[in-house]
Design an enzyme around this catalytic site. Structure first.
Site, PDB file in Angstrom:
ATOM      1  N   LYS A 172      29.111  29.328  44.200  1.00 33.78           N
ATOM      2  CA  LYS A 172      30.175  28.498  44.797  1.00 33.78           C
ATOM      3  C   LYS A 172      30.485  28.995  46.209  1.00 33.78           C
ATOM      4  CE  LYS A 172      32.766  29.810  41.526  1.00 33.78           C
ATOM      5  NZ  LYS A 172      33.856  30.127  40.571  1.00 33.78           N
ATOM      6  N   GLY A 210      38.263  28.264  40.674  1.00 31.64           N
ATOM      7  CA  GLY A 210      37.067  28.646  39.916  1.00 31.64           C
ATOM      8  C   GLY A 210      37.237  28.370  38.432  1.00 31.64           C
TER       9      GLY A 210
END
Ligand SMILES: Nc1ncnc2c1ncn2[C@@H]1O[C@H](COP(=O)(O)OP(=O)(O)O)[C@@H](O)[C@H]1O
Ligand SMILES: Cc1ncc(COP(=O)(O)OP(=O)(O)O)c(N)n1
Length: 274
Positions: A172, A210
């Site tokens: 990410k 997240g």
């Protein structure tokens, strides 16, 4: 009704951890269950305490779920210690369901959510069981020992994860110094890969991004979506949750778990096959 499980820490502030996961599951119309590994005293300005749960009680929660429910997918978040990781890995190893590992290490305010000694157990016991692992940039660096400065580095580091035994890694890019885009890199064991790019939202309200992304991924996989489709829909879920952020608290506010259901037709994610 698809049943999914989160194995993670509790965030008393409600923006990350178990609370973010269950809100996401509810919004995506799957039935959420949980195994709590640690309690945190936390709000949008930081973590003021961590209280790990006894390993035997973590095991008891897990057994209670698997004895009664046909679980369609599981995710892990804050696991805190090597003892908890090894217990979870032993129990998950007996199941044959999609497992999303979000290797949570450090909270936004810098507080540690994983003991340093537990990194080795994460790599050797849990990652080999993962269907998908979703590190952010600092986590990817800590797990592979490599440095990420540019998108090209994310691609290199993704390959190192496959050597740790995972089937798919999503590196990410929220922490990348890229002012215009939030770009994530997806790499599969079979060599297929793609990037997902969305406009970077200028906001400080990104607490729990997240957790929310990996929970959405778990929900979509639990509903039976194919991996690529589940990953792209999860990216849309988090993009909308950040775009329609909630200004709650005095620090980094939570994302908006309601936004996907309200705005999902209005979300573009650019995919580049690489
Ligand atoms: N400001 C932002 N605007 C849009 N998307 C973002 C932003 N920050 C993070 N994201 C996205 O949110 C997800 C979680 O990102 P990241 O911040 O890297 O992880 P973590 O919350 O684990 O630190 C990724 O899909 C990332 O691209
Ligand atoms: C209990 C708990 N689990 C995880 C986190 C970290 O959440 P994450 O989604 O990685 O987001 P940030 O807020 O650090 O961006 C947490 N804070 N608490």
């Amino acid at each position: 009704m698809h049943i999914v499980t989160t194995i993670a820490g509790s965030d008393s502030g409600g923006g990350a951890g178990i609370q973010a996961d269950l809100k996401t599951f509810q919004e995506l119309e799957v039935f959420g269950t949980s195994v709590i590994t640690a309690l945190t005293a936390q709000n949008t300005t930081g973590v003021t305490g961590v209280f790990p749960i006894d390993i035997s009680f973590v095991e008891k929660q897990f057994q209670a779920l698997v004895e009664d429910f046909p679980i369609a997918a599981m995710k892990t978040g804050m696991l805190y210690s090597s003892g908890i990781i090894q217990a979870i890995a032993r129990m998950i190893g007996e199941l044959n369901i999609p497992l999303i590992v979000d290797p949570v290490m450090i909270a936004k305010g810098g507080e540690s959510l994983l003991q340093q000694e537990a990194i080795e157990a994460l790599c050797s016991s849990l990652l080999p069981l993962a269907t998908i692992v979703t590190p952010n940039i600092p986590e990817a660096e800590a797990l592979t020992g490599r440095t990420i400065r540019h998108f090209e580095d994310m691609k290199q580091v993704a390959q190192s994860f496959l050597q740790l035994g995972v089937q798919c890694v999503i590196v990410k890019g929220g922490h990348l110094a890229e002012p215009l885009y939030a770009i994530d890199y997806v790499f599969f064991k079979n060599g297929q890969s793609f990037s997902m790019q969305s406009p970077r939202i200028q906001t400080k309200n990104t607490h729990g991004t997240g957790c929310t992304f990996s929970a959405a991924l778990t929900a979509f996989l639990g509903r039976g979506l194919a991996m690529e489709e589940a990953i792209i829909e999860a990216k849309k879920f988090i993009q909308l949750a950040i775009m329609h952020d909630l200004a709650i608290g005095n620090g980094h506010g939570p994302t908006n778990h309601f936004a996907y259901q309200q705005h999902k037709e209005a979300c573009e994610v650019i995919i580049h096959e690489t």
